[in-house]
Scaffold this motif. Sequence first.
Motif, PDB file in Angstrom:
ATOM      1  N   ARG A  61       0.928  -1.260  -0.088  1.00 10.95           N
ATOM      2  CA  ARG A  61       0.184  -0.082   0.028  1.00 10.95           C
ATOM      3  C   ARG A  61       0.982   1.297  -0.282  1.00 10.95           C
ATOM      4  NH1 ARG A  61      -5.426   0.460   3.196  1.00 10.95           N
ATOM      5  NH2 ARG A  61      -5.642   2.748   3.621  1.00 10.95           N
ATOM      6  N   ASN A  65      -1.454   6.721   2.398  1.00 10.32           N
ATOM      7  CA  ASN A  65      -2.828   6.167   2.486  1.00 10.32           C
ATOM      8  C   ASN A  65      -2.880   5.706   3.732  1.00 10.32           C
ATOM      9  OD1 ASN A  65      -5.358   5.419   2.071  1.00 10.32           O
ATOM     10  ND2 ASN A  65      -4.958   3.663   0.615  1.00 10.32           N
ATOM     11  N   PRO A  66      -3.817   6.650   4.614  1.00 14.85           N
ATOM     12  CA  PRO A  66      -3.415   6.143   6.059  1.00 14.85           C
ATOM     13  C   PRO A  66      -4.150   5.129   6.469  1.00 14.85           C
ATOM     14  CG  PRO A  66      -4.871   8.282   5.768  1.00 14.85           C
ATOM     15  CD  PRO A  66      -4.238   7.745   4.585  1.00 14.85           C
ATOM     16  N   VAL A 103     -13.120  10.536  11.332  1.00 16.80           N
ATOM     17  CA  VAL A 103     -12.006  11.288  11.469  1.00 16.80           C
ATOM     18  C   VAL A 103     -12.047  12.299  12.461  1.00 16.80           C
ATOM     19  CG1 VAL A 103     -10.418  12.576   9.933  1.00 16.80           C
ATOM     20  CG2 VAL A 103     -11.395  10.387   9.045  1.00 16.80           C
ATOM     21  N   LEU A 118      -0.818  12.347   8.198  1.00 16.36           N
ATOM     22  CA  LEU A 118      -1.662  13.523   8.508  1.00 16.36           C
ATOM     23  C   LEU A 118      -1.892  13.617   9.946  1.00 16.36           C
ATOM     24  CD1 LEU A 118      -4.840  12.102   6.166  1.00 16.36           C
ATOM     25  CD2 LEU A 118      -3.373  14.023   5.827  1.00 16.36           C
ATOM     26  N   THR A 120      -4.666  14.065  11.297  1.00 16.13           N
ATOM     27  CA  THR A 120      -5.894  13.663  11.975  1.00 16.13           C
ATOM     28  C   THR A 120      -5.659  12.146  11.967  1.00 16.13           C
ATOM     29  OG1 THR A 120      -6.746  13.288   9.644  1.00 16.13           O
ATOM     30  CG2 THR A 120      -7.320  15.310  10.804  1.00 16.13           C
ATOM     31  N   ALA A 122      -8.404   8.442  11.848  1.00 14.47           N
ATOM     32  CA  ALA A 122      -9.455   7.921  11.603  1.00 14.47           C
ATOM     33  C   ALA A 122      -9.815   6.494  12.670  1.00 14.47           C
ATOM     34  CB  ALA A 122      -9.664   7.287  10.185  1.00 14.47           C
ATOM     35  N   PRO A 145      -6.076  -1.575   8.397  1.00 13.21           N
ATOM     36  CA  PRO A 145      -6.666  -1.383   6.935  1.00 13.21           C
ATOM     37  C   PRO A 145      -7.194  -2.572   6.568  1.00 13.21           C
ATOM     38  CG  PRO A 145      -4.330  -1.714   6.637  1.00 13.21           C
ATOM     39  CD  PRO A 145      -4.625  -1.858   8.245  1.00 13.21           C
ATOM     40  N   SER A 146      -7.930  -2.906   5.291  1.00 10.07           N
ATOM     41  CA  SER A 146      -8.380  -4.117   4.913  1.00 10.07           C
ATOM     42  C   SER A 146      -7.382  -4.877   4.488  1.00 10.07           C
ATOM     43  CB  SER A 146      -9.389  -3.701   3.731  1.00 10.07           C
ATOM     44  OG  SER A 146      -8.530  -2.776   2.692  1.00 10.07           O
ATOM     45  N   ILE A 186     -16.782   6.401   6.288  1.00  6.09           N
ATOM     46  CA  ILE A 186     -15.705   7.242   6.958  1.00  6.09           C
ATOM     47  C   ILE A 186     -16.472   8.702   7.153  1.00  6.09           C
ATOM     48  CG2 ILE A 186     -13.630   8.294   7.094  1.00  6.09           C
ATOM     49  CD1 ILE A 186     -12.827   5.667   5.455  1.00  6.09           C
ATOM     50  N   ARG A 198     -16.391   8.204   2.691  1.00  6.23           N
ATOM     51  CA  ARG A 198     -16.532   6.944   2.132  1.00  6.23           C
ATOM     52  C   ARG A 198     -17.884   6.473   2.765  1.00  6.23           C
ATOM     53  NH1 ARG A 198     -12.299   2.078   3.296  1.00  6.23           N
ATOM     54  NH2 ARG A 198     -13.398   1.876   5.367  1.00  6.23           N
ATOM     55  N   LYS A 229     -10.482  13.893   0.360  1.00  6.64           N
ATOM     56  CA  LYS A 229     -10.067  13.869   1.829  1.00  6.64           C
ATOM     57  C   LYS A 229      -9.555  12.660   2.218  1.00  6.64           C
ATOM     58  CE  LYS A 229     -10.556  18.310   2.448  1.00  6.64           C
ATOM     59  NZ  LYS A 229     -11.779  18.799   2.040  1.00  6.64           N
ATOM     60  N   ALA A 230     -10.144  11.516   1.878  1.00  7.64           N
ATOM     61  CA  ALA A 230      -9.512  10.248   2.266  1.00  7.64           C
ATOM     62  C   ALA A 230      -8.769   9.899   1.255  1.00  7.64           C
ATOM     63  CB  ALA A 230     -10.705   9.206   2.349  1.00  7.64           C
ATOM     64  N   PRO A 231      -7.582   9.785   1.649  1.00  9.07           N
ATOM     65  CA  PRO A 231      -6.574   9.663   0.330  1.00  9.07           C
ATOM     66  C   PRO A 231      -6.715   8.334  -0.440  1.00  9.07           C
ATOM     67  CG  PRO A 231      -5.328  10.316   2.324  1.00  9.07           C
ATOM     68  CD  PRO A 231      -6.683  10.157   3.168  1.00  9.07           C
ATOM     69  N   GLY A 232      -7.179   7.288   0.601  1.00 11.38           N
ATOM     70  CA  GLY A 232      -7.470   6.142  -0.136  1.00 11.38           C
ATOM     71  C   GLY A 232      -8.409   5.946  -1.323  1.00 11.38           C
TER      72      GLY A 232
END
Length: 351
Positions: A61, A65-66, A103, A118, A120, A122, A145-146, A186, A198, A229-232
């Motif tokens: 990844r 991508n947080p 977040v 970031l 912030t 999540a 993460p997933s 999210i 998301r 805003k959600a880098p992913g």
Amino acid sequence: MVTKIVKATGDPALDRDVMEEASGIIRAGGIIAIPTETVYGLAGDALNPESAKKIYKAKGRPSDNPLIVHIAKLDDLERIAYGIPQDAYDLAGRFWPGPLTMVLKKKDIVPMETTGGLRTVAVRFPVNAIAREFISASGGYIAAPSANLSGRPSCTTAQHCIEDLDGRVDMIIDGGEVGIGLESTIVDMTVNPPCILRQGYINREMLNETLYSVEDEREKELSEDDHPKAPGMKYRHYAPKGKLFLVKGERSKVAERINKLLRIHEEEGCNTAVIASHEDRDLYRCEGPVIDIGSLEDEDTIAHRLFSVLRDLDECGAEYIYSECFDTPRLGKAIMDRLTRASGNSVINAE
Ligand code: AMP
Ligand code: MG
């Protein structure tokens, strides 16, 4: 690395040995695939920068991508976040434990490696019993993460995790099939009004029962240099190996159009497949599989099967895949978000 595969039940008495071993691995900086109610997660100590690095590496990844930090009790929230608005406590009261990620502003204790640089963080408090036992046993703060390889469909079974991560992680905890099958909703709570980054199982209407007002990132006008805003959300995701197209429009026209396209590919000798609702599956003339994803009356099943259908399409070697759109009332937005990204935004209008 040899990956140990173990089973857990969600009953603390039966899982004691597994949790003891798993928490030892996490405290030593290792990484483990674990079940949650949404999809399988790839867990490491959220407060250890080395664990975050290992997660990024195992998933392949990008490190901007947080990761989502998982907790197992509400009291733990204030150790990792500050300036928490009342709205966040209200949402937590209504939807935690459950498939909601918020977040918030991050405290220094959370390393930048975990949050992809970031300021912030999540945070989610999952309801799945195995996840909760595991988080509590492992120090209370788990970045997860997933558990798929980056770009691949998320894992809804331990078998999917084995396909993607065998040899790349220390352990895979098999807790059976997940319940929901879509990742968490999210919501960015650092802006006013809060903003959905998301879509997930908890939809805008449900959030609106608690919040006075909530926006949706995807419905905002983005100027050219704005970034998601959600880098992913900027990365291609969920993609099967074949090329996936979505076809939208009136149901009979969709089938007509897909059948025409199938014929063209099949005349060229290519392998084809269709993803269809239970109601419409008999409308297709396809040499390859017509996958029945579930009834339009049962959107939970469509959501639940989505990622495993995308993986099955790889197994059958489909080169061209056509899917109907599933704009169902409650989960349609979340389902179509995943499918649209799996297709790389290839949407055909059948009208
Ligand atoms: P996954 O772990 O695969 O469910 O992906 C996590 C998602 O959460 C990605 O889309 C991330 O970009 C998003 N995310 C995690 N932390 C933050 C954050 N601090 N701000 C915004 N989005 C985040
Ligand atoms: Mg993911």
